[in-house]
Motif scaffolding. Structure first.
Motif, PDB file in Angstrom:
ATOM      1  N   LEU A  18      -3.030   5.912 -10.221  1.00 14.81           N
ATOM      2  CA  LEU A  18      -2.512   5.662  -8.881  1.00 14.81           C
ATOM      3  C   LEU A  18      -1.815   6.899  -8.328  1.00 14.81           C
ATOM      4  N   LEU A  22      -4.250   7.702  -5.367  1.00 16.63           N
ATOM      5  CA  LEU A  22      -3.873   6.924  -4.185  1.00 16.63           C
ATOM      6  C   LEU A  22      -3.562   7.826  -2.984  1.00 16.63           C
ATOM      7  N   LYS A  26      -5.730   7.583   0.469  1.00 14.20           N
ATOM      8  CA  LYS A  26      -5.078   7.309   1.738  1.00 14.20           C
ATOM      9  C   LYS A  26      -5.347   8.427   2.750  1.00 14.20           C
ATOM     10  N   THR A  34      -1.728  -0.554   2.323  1.00 13.18           N
ATOM     11  CA  THR A  34      -2.251  -0.372   0.971  1.00 13.18           C
ATOM     12  C   THR A  34      -1.578  -1.367   0.033  1.00 13.18           C
ATOM     13  N   ILE A  35      -2.400  -2.104  -0.694  1.00  9.43           N
ATOM     14  CA  ILE A  35      -1.919  -3.152  -1.598  1.00  9.43           C
ATOM     15  C   ILE A  35      -2.415  -2.854  -3.006  1.00  9.43           C
ATOM     16  N   VAL A  36      -1.545  -2.998  -3.991  1.00 11.14           N
ATOM     17  CA  VAL A  36      -1.888  -2.707  -5.386  1.00 11.14           C
ATOM     18  C   VAL A  36      -1.472  -3.884  -6.258  1.00 11.14           C
ATOM     19  N   ILE A  56       4.862   2.939  -8.394  1.00 12.47           N
ATOM     20  CA  ILE A  56       3.691   2.501  -7.635  1.00 12.47           C
ATOM     21  C   ILE A  56       3.958   2.579  -6.129  1.00 12.47           C
ATOM     22  N   ALA A  61       1.768   2.611  -2.348  1.00  8.57           N
ATOM     23  CA  ALA A  61       1.571   1.184  -2.087  1.00  8.57           C
ATOM     24  C   ALA A  61       2.561   0.693  -1.035  1.00  8.57           C
ATOM     25  N   ASP A  62       2.115  -0.239  -0.210  1.00 10.20           N
ATOM     26  CA  ASP A  62       3.000  -0.934   0.726  1.00 10.20           C
ATOM     27  C   ASP A  62       3.414  -2.289   0.184  1.00 10.20           C
ATOM     28  N   ILE A  64       2.924  -4.825  -3.549  1.00 18.55           N
ATOM     29  CA  ILE A  64       2.441  -4.965  -4.923  1.00 18.55           C
ATOM     30  C   ILE A  64       2.322  -6.452  -5.233  1.00 18.55           C
TER      31      ILE A  64
END
Length: 267
Positions: A18, A22, A26, A34-36, A56, A61-62, A64
């Motif tokens: 990530l 990531l 992006k 962004t979702i993880v 993360i 990520a926005d 999780i």
């Protein structure tokens, strides 16, 4: 609206993948959210810690999401109530479950709901996911423009059944948990994007993120074995990118993402 989703993050290598890819994804894909899934992100492959949660998020990520290992790291109860962008399955039973099963993110004036749901087949005996998602959609449908569901479930049939049930009511449903990316990304007739499993992000070697010799020992001897996360070798990152209409919230396109030694980034 463009949404990037990354499947089950497993162990140290998963977090490193990530951190490495990531930002590149992006930059190239330009997702608005962004979702993880981070439910396997600790060193033992079960649960999440506050330190890893921050790693993360800092990677890009926005939101999780979690799954059936949400509570395996006891530390989570100390911080999940204070981290609204970390969500656990919404259908855990009981009146005082820590944390939330969904969150709503304001993306340039558009409201995106992210819901975490867990299946029942070959899984823990949680509340009925159909009843749970019905209640959530009734509560939020007038407040949001898009609805994304991470369905953490074992069987392909249950994932597709829930997606079919929700077709037209949500923007997208993507499955997690089985760690193998499926070749069935599509838009359902009602306008909901669907993919049975996003795949995992973690060790490419080993078996589903665990050390091979231990998995083999379990299959060959049929005796209990303590699995351990593979900490050496190459990594894999799996997920998908989804385009959704600002007009009606329906999906326009869904495309799988796979980065591993056989599928180098940029090729």
């Amino acid at each position: 609206m463009r949404l990037l989703f990354v499947g089950d993050t497993v162990g140290k290598i998963g977090v490193e993948m990530l951190q490495e890819y990531l930002p590149k994804l992006k930059k190239d894909l330009k997702p608005q959210i962004t979702i993880v899934n981070g439910e396997n992100s600790t060193a033992v492959g079960r649960g999440i810690s506050y330190k890893i949660y921050k790693q993360i998020m800092n990677a890009g990520a926005d939101v999780i999401t979690l799954g059936n290992h949400a509570w395996n790291n006891a530390e989570i109860v100390d911080f999940i109530n204070d981290t609204p962008n970390l969500i656990r399955p919404a259908n855990y039973p009981g009146p005082d479950v820590p944390g939330n099963g969904y969150t709503i993110v304001n993306v340039n004036g558009k409201m995106v709901a992210v819901i975490n749901l867990q299946g029942l087949v070959f899984m823990d005996n949680l509340n009925n996911p159909f009843d749970t998602i019905d209640a959530i959609i009734k509560e939020i449908k007038k407040k949001v423009d898009f609805i994304f569901v991470d369905l953490h479930a074992e069987t392909t049939s249950e994932k597709l059944a829930i997606a079919r049930y929700l077709d037209g009511q949500i923007s997208a449903l993507v499955g997690t948990h089985t760690h193998v990316q499926t070749n069935d990304a599509r838009i359902l007739p009602g306008g909901t994007a669907f993919m049975t499993d996003a795949g995992m992000t973690g060790p490419y070697d080993g078996i589903l993120g665990m050390q091979t010799d231990l998995i083999l020992q379990r299959f060959i001897t049929q005796r209990p074995v303590r699995f351990q996360v593979e900490e050496n070798g190459a990594g894999i990152l799996s997920g998908c990118v989804i385009d959704m209409s600002d007009r009606d919230g329906h999906a326009i396109k869904i495309k799988p993402i796979l980065i591993d030694p056989d599928h180098p980034y940029g090729n």
